[in-house]
Write an enzyme that holds these catalytic residues in place. Structure first.
Site, PDB file in Angstrom:
ATOM      1  N   ASP A  13      -1.249   4.143   7.050  1.00 20.56           N
ATOM      2  CA  ASP A  13      -0.873   4.079   5.649  1.00 20.56           C
ATOM      3  C   ASP A  13      -0.129   5.345   5.261  1.00 20.56           C
ATOM      4  OD1 ASP A  13      -3.255   5.809   3.896  1.00 20.56           O
ATOM      5  OD2 ASP A  13      -3.701   5.229   5.947  1.00 20.56           O
ATOM      6  N   SER A  14       0.920   5.186   4.461  1.00 23.86           N
ATOM      7  CA  SER A  14       1.695   6.305   3.931  1.00 23.86           C
ATOM      8  C   SER A  14       2.263   7.153   5.078  1.00 23.86           C
ATOM      9  CB  SER A  14       0.813   7.135   2.988  1.00 23.86           C
ATOM     10  OG  SER A  14       1.569   8.049   2.249  1.00 23.86           O
ATOM     11  N   ALA A  15       1.860   8.424   5.188  1.00 22.95           N
ATOM     12  CA  ALA A  15       2.327   9.248   6.302  1.00 22.95           C
ATOM     13  C   ALA A  15       1.934   8.641   7.647  1.00 22.95           C
ATOM     14  CB  ALA A  15       1.751  10.657   6.177  1.00 22.95           C
TER      15      ALA A  15
ATOM     16  N   ILE B 192       1.377   0.289   6.025  1.00 19.81           N
ATOM     17  CA  ILE B 192       0.896   0.167   4.649  1.00 19.81           C
ATOM     18  C   ILE B 192       1.544   1.252   3.800  1.00 19.81           C
ATOM     19  CG2 ILE B 192      -1.140   0.109   3.173  1.00 19.81           C
ATOM     20  CD1 ILE B 192      -2.756  -0.516   5.783  1.00 19.81           C
TER      21      ILE B 192
END
Length: 360
Positions: free
Chosen positions: A197-199, A224
């Site tokens: 998710d994200s990074a 994500i």
């Protein structure tokens, strides 16, 4: 009255959040008004608006508030405060991966220890500078349970202490180790995916690009609300820059600590996978949140992959903000979305490999 409400949120965060989550929408909206939340995000889930309004009144300015060290501690403590009830998984174990770069901590989730299952190698979010296997423990438990997969959550080193190339190499080494140990780990037919998710979504897809011609290349990706483009600013960056979990200032700090401090060009594929070679990548399930500075680059990345002939499933949650998968312990709606996402990811992955799977 406003001060009293904030004190209640502070002292009994998890309990209060669960109570507010059960309130009718009209009551939640009234609480948002009472707390004088100044941002207009009308379709954002009203419970999340309540939480954001309380945070705003406490002086919350974003994920990275003050020093990086202090922000790390705050994130760990915040997740610990709201995550006292853990989703049950038959077997969880912290293991140390003996990699070329040194020993790396990971957490292995096995929902059916006596059964062969696919494996998802998971890279947590946190802007490359925050987070750990502990902040994303509940996320990985839900993924293991509802996708019926093993999960190996990677406690990769963080920036700025480590450079982006170092972090990426360590994350790839963890994937290679997983492939090399597929028999000992009882991985079903060498089916290994990467997720984050994200990074962590950035790291997952960067590694998918780097390894696509190698034996340990992943067979699927779950991304994500991923970071895909450090070089450009899209409309969502300006539309949702303040008042949410992730702010534009957070993104700017992340870029500085992860890339600029290590003299990395923002448009090179290791940093911005949107500019990479997108051909012949593994099937990809991409999720975005509507109220998110990263929304547009995630959607664009999904479209570009499709144009290159990659099998893609793109899902946007139009009532959510960045970070909603970390709110599952206190938000029924966030948990419902996350569970459905993980079930659908497994169905999508199976479909690409010609498997039928429907145990729910």
């Amino acid at each position: 009255m406003r001060k009293k409400l904030i004190n209640i949120f502070d002292q009994h965060q998890e309990i209060t959040a669960r109570i507010v989550d059960r309130m009718p929408k009209i009551v939640q909206k009234s609480l948002v008004e009472l707390l004088s939340y100044p941002y207009q995000y009308p379709n954002l889930d009203s419970f999340i608006q309540c939480m954001l309004a309380a945070q705003y009144r406490r002086g919350y300015k974003g994920l990275i508030n003050g020093s990086i060290v202090q922000s790390r501690i705050q994130f760990e403590q915040q997740m610990q405060r709201i995550s006292s009830h853990k989703t049950y998984i038959s077997k969880t174990e912290d293991i140390h991966l003996p990699l070329q770069s040194g020993t790396l901590l990971a957490r292995h989730y096995q929902p059916a220890p006596h059964k062969k299952l696919p494996m998802v190698v998971y890279y947590h979010g946190g802007g490359f500078i925050l987070g750990s296997i502990n902040t994303h423990d509940e996320v990985c438990r839900l993924l293991a349970k509802y996708a019926q997969v093993q999960v190996l959550s990677i406690n990769y080193p963080l920036a700025p202490e480590f450079g982006s190339n170092q972090i990426i190499q360590i994350c790839e080494d963890a994937l290679a180790w997983t492939y090399q140990n597929r028999k000992n780990l009882k991985i079903l037919k060498s089916r290994i995916a990467v997720a984050g998710d994200s990074a962590g979504g950035n790291l997952a897809t960067v590694i998918a690009q780097k390894t696509k011609l190698k034996k340990h290349a992943p067979r699927a990706q779950l991304l994500i609300y991923p970071v895909t483009d450090f070089a450009r600013r899209y409309p969502s960056y300006y539309a949702y820059k303040d008042g949410l979990i992730l702010t534009s200032d957070d993104v700017d700090i992340m870029i500085s600590e992860y890339a600029k401090k290590h003299d990395m060009s923002l448009s090179q594929p290791n940093i911005s996978p949107l500019y990479g070679d997108l051909k012949k990548l593994a099937p990809t399930y991409i999720v975005t949140a509507e109220y998110d500075v990263l929304h547009d680059e995630g959607e664009i990345y999904a479209n570009l992959l499709q144009q290159k002939g990659i099998k893609v499933k793109y899902v946007n949650y139009d009532d959510q903000t960045h970070g909603f998968i970390n709110l599952t312990p206190i938000s029924k709606k966030a948990k419902k979305h996350t569970i459905q996402m993980f079930k659908d990811f497994r169905k999508f992955w199976n479909k690409q490999e010609g498997y039928f799977w429907n145990i729910f």
